[in-house]
Design a protein around this motif. Structure first.
Motif, PDB file in Angstrom:
ATOM      1  N   ALA A  77       0.808  -1.229   0.000  1.00  0.00           N
ATOM      2  CA  ALA A  77       0.000   0.000   0.000  1.00  0.00           C
ATOM      3  C   ALA A  77       0.835   1.269   0.000  1.00  0.00           C
ATOM      4  CB  ALA A  77      -0.921   0.002   1.217  1.00  0.00           C
ATOM      5  N   ARG A  78       2.131   1.173   0.101  1.00  0.00           N
ATOM      6  CA  ARG A  78       2.954   2.367   0.260  1.00  0.00           C
ATOM      7  C   ARG A  78       2.908   3.260  -0.967  1.00  0.00           C
ATOM      8  NH1 ARG A  78       8.244  -0.516   3.100  1.00  0.00           N
ATOM      9  NH2 ARG A  78       7.154  -1.117   5.041  1.00  0.00           N
ATOM     10  N   ALA A  79       3.095   2.687  -2.140  1.00  0.00           N
ATOM     11  CA  ALA A  79       3.114   3.501  -3.360  1.00  0.00           C
ATOM     12  C   ALA A  79       1.757   4.161  -3.605  1.00  0.00           C
ATOM     13  CB  ALA A  79       3.516   2.633  -4.556  1.00  0.00           C
ATOM     14  N   GLY A  80       0.681   3.392  -3.438  1.00  0.00           N
ATOM     15  CA  GLY A  80      -0.650   3.969  -3.643  1.00  0.00           C
ATOM     16  C   GLY A  80      -0.980   5.044  -2.632  1.00  0.00           C
ATOM     17  N   LEU A  81      -0.571   4.848  -1.372  1.00  0.00           N
ATOM     18  CA  LEU A  81      -0.854   5.851  -0.338  1.00  0.00           C
ATOM     19  C   LEU A  81      -0.090   7.135  -0.612  1.00  0.00           C
ATOM     20  CD1 LEU A  81      -2.226   6.567   2.324  1.00  0.00           C
ATOM     21  CD2 LEU A  81      -0.278   5.542   3.527  1.00  0.00           C
ATOM     22  N   ARG A  82       1.162   7.034  -1.031  1.00  0.00           N
ATOM     23  CA  ARG A  82       1.935   8.243  -1.337  1.00  0.00           C
ATOM     24  C   ARG A  82       1.334   8.984  -2.521  1.00  0.00           C
ATOM     25  NH1 ARG A  82       8.145   5.892  -0.804  1.00  0.00           N
ATOM     26  NH2 ARG A  82       8.089   5.543   1.471  1.00  0.00           N
ATOM     27  N   GLU A 338      -5.881   5.937   7.298  1.00  0.00           N
ATOM     28  CA  GLU A 338      -6.554   4.688   7.643  1.00  0.00           C
ATOM     29  C   GLU A 338      -7.848   4.510   6.860  1.00  0.00           C
ATOM     30  OE1 GLU A 338      -7.035   4.914  11.813  1.00  0.00           O
ATOM     31  OE2 GLU A 338      -4.935   4.413  12.266  1.00  0.00           O
ATOM     32  N   ILE A 339      -8.584   5.585   6.592  1.00  0.00           N
ATOM     33  CA  ILE A 339      -9.792   5.480   5.767  1.00  0.00           C
ATOM     34  C   ILE A 339      -9.423   5.046   4.354  1.00  0.00           C
ATOM     35  CG2 ILE A 339     -11.659   6.814   4.711  1.00  0.00           C
ATOM     36  CD1 ILE A 339     -11.814   8.464   7.257  1.00  0.00           C
ATOM     37  N   TRP A 340      -8.352   5.600   3.798  1.00  0.00           N
ATOM     38  CA  TRP A 340      -7.933   5.197   2.455  1.00  0.00           C
ATOM     39  C   TRP A 340      -7.514   3.729   2.440  1.00  0.00           C
ATOM     40  CZ3 TRP A 340      -3.681   3.189   0.055  1.00  0.00           C
ATOM     41  CH2 TRP A 340      -3.637   3.282  -1.333  1.00  0.00           C
TER      42      TRP A 340
END
Length: 397
Positions: A77-82, A338-340
């Motif tokens: 999830a790191r790339a998508g969250l950034r 956290e919602i994302w």
């Protein structure tokens, strides 16, 4: 009709003369200010509008607080969250979490609370936007326990109605008190002093209007000659016309002489008045206002610090102020992330990291790094010398 009635004259009204019109600064509503939790938000915004140094201090706080990075516990999830944090729409053509936090923190410091919303798309599969709301339209309905509260909005009838999807709403009070959940504005203690400051500025402007744009008093004194006294009014009107014409020519850049016959006295109105010194009271009030914001004076262009050591200590105190504000914003950033993560089915674990606060000079930082390296070198040399002494002692018979 009797003799007394013939001598009685009708009563005349006493003329009321007002020589000076009452003038107030455009923020005169502060004189009747009463704090009413939600009714003072417009007052706090007018303080920022009226006093530039207060507005500059809040803007500098917002800029210094910024700079946040989020690391997700799930590597997938790191790339998508950034990407989400850098490209999420925040309204009015802005994108990114930083722009949302700037607006959110502006409301937090000015109004004492901030309200935001995480907007999902129609299929609830993506976070469409992060938006800030007007805190004046939001009320809090507390439950039976201090942990139970709901955000409400007043409808047209005046009755507060609980907003839907409370799990997507963001609310942060700034330094809340025990008897109120709304928080305290950074400007709460400023209305009284700000009102005095504006009165001083208003008086300075009025004095300069009177003495900078001078007025003249032209007095014509007729002599003892009967003919001169008989034509005193006509001569006065002629002098007034000539004086007005001379002044009009002066406005257009031309020079026109004024010639009068008789005893004519010309004086400047207000030239002999003394303007009060405003430097000391204005500085005292500004010191109080700046002290409330926590900003060192040298960051606002004020040369009040007399020593370099004092500026360093003020920078250290500013660092602690920014750290305290960041602690209030960290839960908001964690909740957004956290919602994302929940929407996309990832593990809801994030770590929020803020950028280092740098208010010191680069030369001082380099010198401090040099001192640390020198102390580390001395420590290694002492450890090496101690090891050699132990080896020598062990080798002796």
């Amino acid at each position: 009709m009797g003799w007394l009635d013939r001598r009685r004259k009708p009563a005349q009204a006493v003329p009321q003369i007002q020589l000076r019109q009452p003038e107030k600064h455009p923020f005169g509503a502060w004189d009747g200010y009463v704090p009413l939790h939600s009714g003072e938000t417009a007052l706090y915004r007018s303080i920022r509008e009226a006093v530039p140094i207060v507005d500059a201090a809040i803007l500098k706080l917002i800029r210094l607080v910024g700079g946040v990075e989020v690391e997700a516990a799930d590597p997938a999830a790191r790339a998508g969250l950034r990407r989400f944090l850098s490209q999420v729409p925040t309204g009015r053509g802005q994108r990114g979490l930083e722009s949302f936090l700037d607006c959110y923190l502006d409301s937090l410091l000015t109004c004492g609370r901030a309200v935001g919303e995480v907007v999902l798309d129609r299929r609830h599969r993506e976070v469409a936007a992060l938006l800030c709301a007007n805190v004046a339209d939001i009320e809090i309905r507390e439950g039976e326990s201090p942990l139970d509260f709901a955000l409400c909005a007043r409808q047209s009838g005046g009755e507060p109605v609980e907003l839907p999807r409370q799990d997507l709403l963001l609310f942060t009070p700034f330094q809340p008190e025990t008897d109120s959940p709304y928080g305290v504005s950074l400007l709460r203690s400023m209305p009284f002093l700000t009102g005095i400051l504006l009165k001083i500025y208003q008086a300075i402007g009025m004095n300069w209007e009177r003495m900078g744009n001078v007025r003249f008093a032209v007095v014509y004194k007729p002599g003892s000659d009967g003919m001169e006294r008989a034509y005193a009014q006509e001569r006065g009107m002629q002098i007034a016309r000539e004086w007005s014409a001379a002044m009009q020519e002066g406005k257009q850049g031309s020079i026109r002489d004024f010639v009068a016959v008789g005893d004519v006295d010309i004086k400047v109105i207000g030239a002999d008045n003394q303007v009060l010194d405003s430097e000391v009271p204005v500085r005292q009030i500004l010191e109080e206002l700046v002290a409330r914001t926590g900003i060192p004076p040298f960051l606002l262009g004020l040369s009040w610090s007399s020593t370099e050591r004092m500026s360093t200590q003020q920078a250290d105190m500013m660092t602690s102020e920014i750290t305290a504000i960041r602690r209030s914003l960290t839960p908001v950033v964690e909740r957004i992330c956290e919602i994302w993560l929940r929407v996309h089915g990832y593990e809801t674990g994030v770590e929020v990291t803020w950028d280092n606060i740098n208010l010191q000079d680069l030369v001082e930082e380099a010198r401090a790094e040099l001192y640390r390296q020198q102390s580390e070198k001395l420590r290694l040399e002492m450890e090496q010398a101690g090891a050699q002494d132990r080896q020598r002692k062990e080798g002796e018979p």
